[in-house]
Design an enzyme around this catalytic site. Structure first.
Site, short mmCIF file in Angstrom:
data_model
loop_
_atom_site.label_atom_id
_atom_site.label_comp_id
_atom_site.label_asym_id
_atom_site.label_seq_id
_atom_site.Cartn_x
_atom_site.Cartn_y
_atom_site.Cartn_z
N HIS A 154 83.42 54.63 41.95
CA HIS A 154 83.79 53.68 40.89
C HIS A 154 84.38 52.40 41.46
O HIS A 154 84.39 51.35 40.80
CB HIS A 154 84.79 54.36 39.94
CG HIS A 154 84.85 53.76 38.58
ND1 HIS A 154 84.65 52.43 38.33
CD2 HIS A 154 85.11 54.33 37.37
CE1 HIS A 154 84.79 52.19 37.02
NE2 HIS A 154 85.06 53.33 36.43
N ASP A 368 64.67 51.70 32.23
CA ASP A 368 63.28 52.09 31.96
C ASP A 368 62.49 52.04 33.27
O ASP A 368 62.32 50.98 33.86
CB ASP A 368 62.67 51.13 30.94
CG ASP A 368 61.22 51.45 30.60
OD1 ASP A 368 60.67 52.43 31.16
OD2 ASP A 368 60.63 50.70 29.79
#
Length: 425
Positions: A154, A368
């Site tokens: 992170h 995508d």
């Protein structure tokens, strides 16, 4: 039927497909508070693409040319730690599952396949110089669908930054010459952003020890009927305010249901809510910045007020806390006692607190790789130390029913009571 995930062996390191700068990047103060914390974003794709693992591996290599810090490692220690852009690469694993996505409920409830089998894990904190800053597993299912699990440190990026990176991988997989967003990892104009973790770490230094807690995993849907009712009631009672958001309604519900489950009818003890806020627009971050640009806002209330109060009043508390963000940024404070003591700071380190991080609107559902957007996105943390929820986790298959929330906020002792409270919404 026993569901089995078989991982390719050994894992490979995916390096940038072209030479990249051998730079060092100094983490911001916001990066530093999250350095060593690992999270995983699972993306479930119902529609397949040709050779998904190989297609994504090639696109990942090309994306790392533009996002080369992800291919680096940590160097130095303490306050002198830096991101060293060594180009060593991202750990990549290909796996196959002997079942269809439908067999495992698209990884939804009831849980029949362990998420841990679908990801590469650090096995603990990820602050060693040898630890990669990102790891990825692509699991191909018998139906042709696949799951991409991106696990990352992170410190190098927040969830919004991760989404930007994964969308870039998807664009390159679909044949684009370069990512549509020009990435920025270092922005010298960013001001210091006040961080709750700084206060909590002072408590840790004073003897409070944070350890992993085996919170029960919950995957729930908050029905639209409830959300719309709360929004309407808020609008009628607070006509002069901004409309109630889906995040506020859902988070208020989760806060109340959980508090009732663990405290019964409440009490005088504090039951604070903490929510993460993306502050890019407030601090003027450059377009394409993918480092950490978030702050944690605290909502203070007693367990009695949360458990027995009107949920619309809880929405108001959350909304008021959001409205204070610009002021807190300008004063570089959180409005808390930063000495490390006090009842509130103690409560923030305990089981009575609840931490919320919205996964809606970050762009994670826009990834995508050629077969369309994911059917759902699931946030996951390997090490869980404080009760947490992720409202708004993208889940297109349930959009007509309600809002998906992934939670690790109660222990097994309180799980049945928590579910009973949710069922009443």
């Amino acid at each position: 039927m026993t569901f089995v995930v078989t991982k390719s062996s050994p894992s490979v390191l995916v390096r940038p497909s072209e030479p990249t700068p051998a730079a060092t990047i100094r983490p911001t103060s916001t990066d530093m508070t999250r350095l060593g914390m690992s999270f995983t974003s699972f993306h479930v794709f119902e529609r397949g693409v040709d050779e998904p693992a190989e297609t994504i591996r090639r696109a990942l290599s090309r994306a790392l040319v533009h996002y080369y810090p992800f291919a680096g490692r940590l160097a130095g220690s303490g306050d002198d730690v830096v991101f060293s852009c060594t180009g060593e690469g991202v750990v990549f694993v290909r796996a196959t599952a002997n079942c269809t996505l439908e067999d495992v409920n698209f990884l939804g409830a009831p849980v029949v396949m362990s998420l841990a089998d679908l990801a590469v894990r650090y096995g603990g904190p990820c602050r060693a110089a040898s630890d990669p800053l990102m790891m990825m597993q692509v699991t191909e299912f018998a139906c042709g669908g696949f799951v991409v699990a991106a696990t990352w440190n992170h410190g190098v990026a927040d969830a919004c930054g991760l989404a930007q990176f994964l969308r870039a991988v998807g664009e390159l997989a679909r044949g684009l010459h370069s990512p549509s967003v020009v990435p920025v990892r270092y922005d010298e104009s960013l001001p210091d952003i006040p961080q709750l973790a700084t206060i909590l770490l002072k408590r840790l230094a004073a003897g409070v020890k944070f350890e992993h807690v085996d919170f029960a995993y919950c995957d729930v849907i908050i029905p639209w009927s409830f959300v719309n009712r709360v929004k309407a009631e808020f609008g009628s009672r607070h006509a002069g305010d901004r409309p109630c958001s889906v995040f506020e309604a859902v988070t208020a519900a989760m806060w109340q249901c959980r508090t009732r489950a663990i405290n019964g009818h409440g009490g005088g003890a504090l039951a604070p809510l903490v929510f993460a806020a993306n502050v890019r627009k407030h601090v003027g971050a450059k377009d394409g910045y993918y480092g950490n640009c978030i702050m944690s806002q605290v909502v203070v209330a007693t367990a009695d007020a949360v458990a027995n109060g009107d949920v619309v009043d809880l929405v108001k508390l959350i909304k008021d806390a959001k409205e204070r963000i610009p002021v807190l940024l300008s004063t570089k404070t959180l409005g808390l006692d930063d000495s490390g003591g006090g009842e509130l700071v103690a409560a923030l380190c305990g089981y009575g607190a609840l931490y919320a991080s919205s996964w809606a609107g970050l762009g994670l559902d826009g990834v995508d790789f050629g077969g369309g957007r994911p059917a759902r996105v699931i946030p996951y943390s390997e090490v869980k130390m404080l009760p947490s929820i992720s409202p708004g986790a993208p889940c297109s298959m349930m959009d007509g029913h309600g809002v998906n929330v992934v939670a690790s906020c109660v222990t097994d002792e309180h799980l049945e009571g928590f579910r009973a409270q949710l069922a009443r919404l």
